[in-house]
Design a protein around this motif. Structure first.
Motif, PDB file in Angstrom:
ATOM      1  N   MET A 287       0.817  -1.202   0.000  1.00  0.00           N
ATOM      2  CA  MET A 287       0.000   0.000   0.000  1.00  0.00           C
ATOM      3  C   MET A 287       0.855   1.258   0.000  1.00  0.00           C
ATOM      4  SD  MET A 287      -2.967   0.952  -0.230  1.00  0.00           S
ATOM      5  CE  MET A 287      -4.095   2.253   0.084  1.00  0.00           C
ATOM      6  N   SER A 288       2.059   1.160   0.419  1.00  0.00           N
ATOM      7  CA  SER A 288       2.908   2.335   0.508  1.00  0.00           C
ATOM      8  C   SER A 288       4.345   1.899   0.251  1.00  0.00           C
ATOM      9  CB  SER A 288       2.764   2.969   1.891  1.00  0.00           C
ATOM     10  OG  SER A 288       3.419   4.210   1.917  1.00  0.00           O
ATOM     11  N   SER A 289       5.249   2.695   0.646  1.00  0.00           N
ATOM     12  CA  SER A 289       6.645   2.361   0.422  1.00  0.00           C
ATOM     13  C   SER A 289       7.477   2.779   1.624  1.00  0.00           C
ATOM     14  CB  SER A 289       7.161   3.066  -0.835  1.00  0.00           C
ATOM     15  OG  SER A 289       7.060   4.460  -0.679  1.00  0.00           O
ATOM     16  N   SER A 290       8.684   2.310   1.631  1.00  0.00           N
ATOM     17  CA  SER A 290       9.603   2.693   2.701  1.00  0.00           C
ATOM     18  C   SER A 290      10.437   3.885   2.243  1.00  0.00           C
ATOM     19  CB  SER A 290      10.526   1.513   3.020  1.00  0.00           C
ATOM     20  OG  SER A 290      11.350   1.238   1.904  1.00  0.00           O
ATOM     21  N   TYR A 291      11.088   4.500   3.184  1.00  0.00           N
ATOM     22  CA  TYR A 291      11.966   5.624   2.868  1.00  0.00           C
ATOM     23  C   TYR A 291      13.024   5.192   1.852  1.00  0.00           C
ATOM     24  CZ  TYR A 291      15.387   9.329   3.476  1.00  0.00           C
ATOM     25  OH  TYR A 291      16.265  10.341   3.246  1.00  0.00           O
ATOM     26  N   ASN A 292      13.585   3.997   2.056  1.00  0.00           N
ATOM     27  CA  ASN A 292      14.600   3.495   1.135  1.00  0.00           C
ATOM     28  C   ASN A 292      14.020   3.272  -0.257  1.00  0.00           C
ATOM     29  OD1 ASN A 292      17.273   2.562   0.561  1.00  0.00           O
ATOM     30  ND2 ASN A 292      16.433   0.492   0.514  1.00  0.00           N
ATOM     31  N   GLY A 293      12.750   2.888  -0.334  1.00  0.00           N
ATOM     32  CA  GLY A 293      12.100   2.682  -1.621  1.00  0.00           C
ATOM     33  C   GLY A 293      12.092   3.936  -2.479  1.00  0.00           C
ATOM     34  N   TRP A 294      11.901   5.077  -1.839  1.00  0.00           N
ATOM     35  CA  TRP A 294      11.931   6.341  -2.578  1.00  0.00           C
ATOM     36  C   TRP A 294      13.316   6.590  -3.174  1.00  0.00           C
ATOM     37  CZ3 TRP A 294       8.035   9.051  -4.299  1.00  0.00           C
ATOM     38  CH2 TRP A 294       6.792   8.903  -3.693  1.00  0.00           C
TER      39      TRP A 294
ATOM     40  N   ILE B 175      15.528   4.353  -4.068  1.00  0.00           N
ATOM     41  CA  ILE B 175      15.693   3.431  -5.197  1.00  0.00           C
ATOM     42  C   ILE B 175      14.904   3.931  -6.398  1.00  0.00           C
ATOM     43  CG2 ILE B 175      15.206   1.084  -6.008  1.00  0.00           C
ATOM     44  CD1 ILE B 175      15.700   0.190  -3.036  1.00  0.00           C
ATOM     45  N   ALA B 176      13.659   4.326  -6.179  1.00  0.00           N
ATOM     46  CA  ALA B 176      12.808   4.805  -7.278  1.00  0.00           C
ATOM     47  C   ALA B 176      13.415   6.028  -7.950  1.00  0.00           C
ATOM     48  CB  ALA B 176      11.411   5.124  -6.755  1.00  0.00           C
ATOM     49  N   LEU B 177      13.878   6.982  -7.158  1.00  0.00           N
ATOM     50  CA  LEU B 177      14.477   8.192  -7.733  1.00  0.00           C
ATOM     51  C   LEU B 177      15.755   7.872  -8.501  1.00  0.00           C
ATOM     52  CD1 LEU B 177      13.826  10.690  -4.808  1.00  0.00           C
ATOM     53  CD2 LEU B 177      12.698  10.636  -7.052  1.00  0.00           C
ATOM     54  N   SER B 178      16.520   6.930  -8.000  1.00  0.00           N
ATOM     55  CA  SER B 178      17.732   6.511  -8.699  1.00  0.00           C
ATOM     56  C   SER B 178      17.400   5.878 -10.054  1.00  0.00           C
ATOM     57  CB  SER B 178      18.519   5.526  -7.826  1.00  0.00           C
ATOM     58  OG  SER B 178      19.615   5.004  -8.529  1.00  0.00           O
ATOM     59  N   LEU B 179      16.397   5.003 -10.078  1.00  0.00           N
ATOM     60  CA  LEU B 179      15.999   4.346 -11.330  1.00  0.00           C
ATOM     61  C   LEU B 179      15.426   5.352 -12.321  1.00  0.00           C
ATOM     62  CD1 LEU B 179      14.454   1.131  -9.797  1.00  0.00           C
ATOM     63  CD2 LEU B 179      16.437   1.212 -11.326  1.00  0.00           C
ATOM     64  N   LEU B 180      14.653   6.316 -11.832  1.00  0.00           N
ATOM     65  CA  LEU B 180      14.126   7.364 -12.711  1.00  0.00           C
ATOM     66  C   LEU B 180      15.257   8.243 -13.242  1.00  0.00           C
ATOM     67  CD1 LEU B 180      10.961   8.399 -10.686  1.00  0.00           C
ATOM     68  CD2 LEU B 180      10.988   7.300 -12.930  1.00  0.00           C
TER      69      LEU B 180
END
Length: 186
Positions: A131-138, A140-145
């Motif tokens: 349903m949401s994400s962790s701080y670390n997930g953000w 990773i997502a920003l790095s991939l973007l």
């Protein structure tokens, strides 16, 4: 996702296409998207531009269970359920291999959904709700973007704020996935 995994994505919306791109980045062997006739003219073209799938199944015209079983031989390693449709949730369980993983992302419009519970039990499936994400997930997502390995631009339409009614029509009519309204002076 581990390299070589067979991944099925239920849905062709923005979350589904992000999941498909992530599966590709992680080294999935085969990625199968399942959607409807209404997805073909717009959403599937975006998926094509992202090169994030190997096979599309139109669940309104094709037998998804048979095709996925043929394509994967023993079933999918992972199904990402991003549609929220009861039929897709049931199909997810049917197409997973023994000890497969069902990642539930799609919200359903109903309070309850009938599922083949005994089949899930006999297959010893893992079910993961998200349903949401962790701080670390953000991070990773920003790095991939930032690296361009995951792309969101093809999924975003932009209109001036004065065209908000047209923006809503495009979203409701399946001619847009995500809409960004900008101030009229830009």
């Amino acid at each position: 996702v581990t390299p070589g995994d067979n991944v099925v994505i239920m849905g062709v919306g923005p979350i589904a296409l992000l999941a498909a791109q992530m599966a590709r980045v992680a080294g999935a062997g085969k990625i199968i998207l399942c959607g409807c006739t209404g997805d073909i003219d717009y959403r599937l073209k975006i998926a094509d531009s992202l090169n994030c799938y190997d096979r599309f199944i139109n669940v309104e015209k094709e037998d998804a269970v048979s095709i996925i079983r043929d394509e994967t031989v023993i079933g999918a390693d992972l199904v990402v359920e991003a549609s929220g449709a009861g039929s897709a949730i049931r199909t997810s369980i049917e197409v997973l291999k023994k000890r497969g993983l069902l990642c539930a992302i799609g919200m359903t419009a109903r309070e309850t959904v009938d599922i083949p519970w005994n089949e899930a039990m006999m297959k010893v499936l893992d079910l993961q709700f998200n349903m949401s994400s962790s701080y670390n997930g953000w991070n990773i997502a920003l790095s991939l973007l930032g690296s361009g390995r995951v792309k969101v631009e093809p999924m975003i339409s932009v209109r001036p704020l004065t065209e908000w009614e047209k923006a809503v029509e495009d979203l409701e009519g399946g001619r847009a996935m995500k809409m960004l309204l900008t101030p009229d002076n830009e």
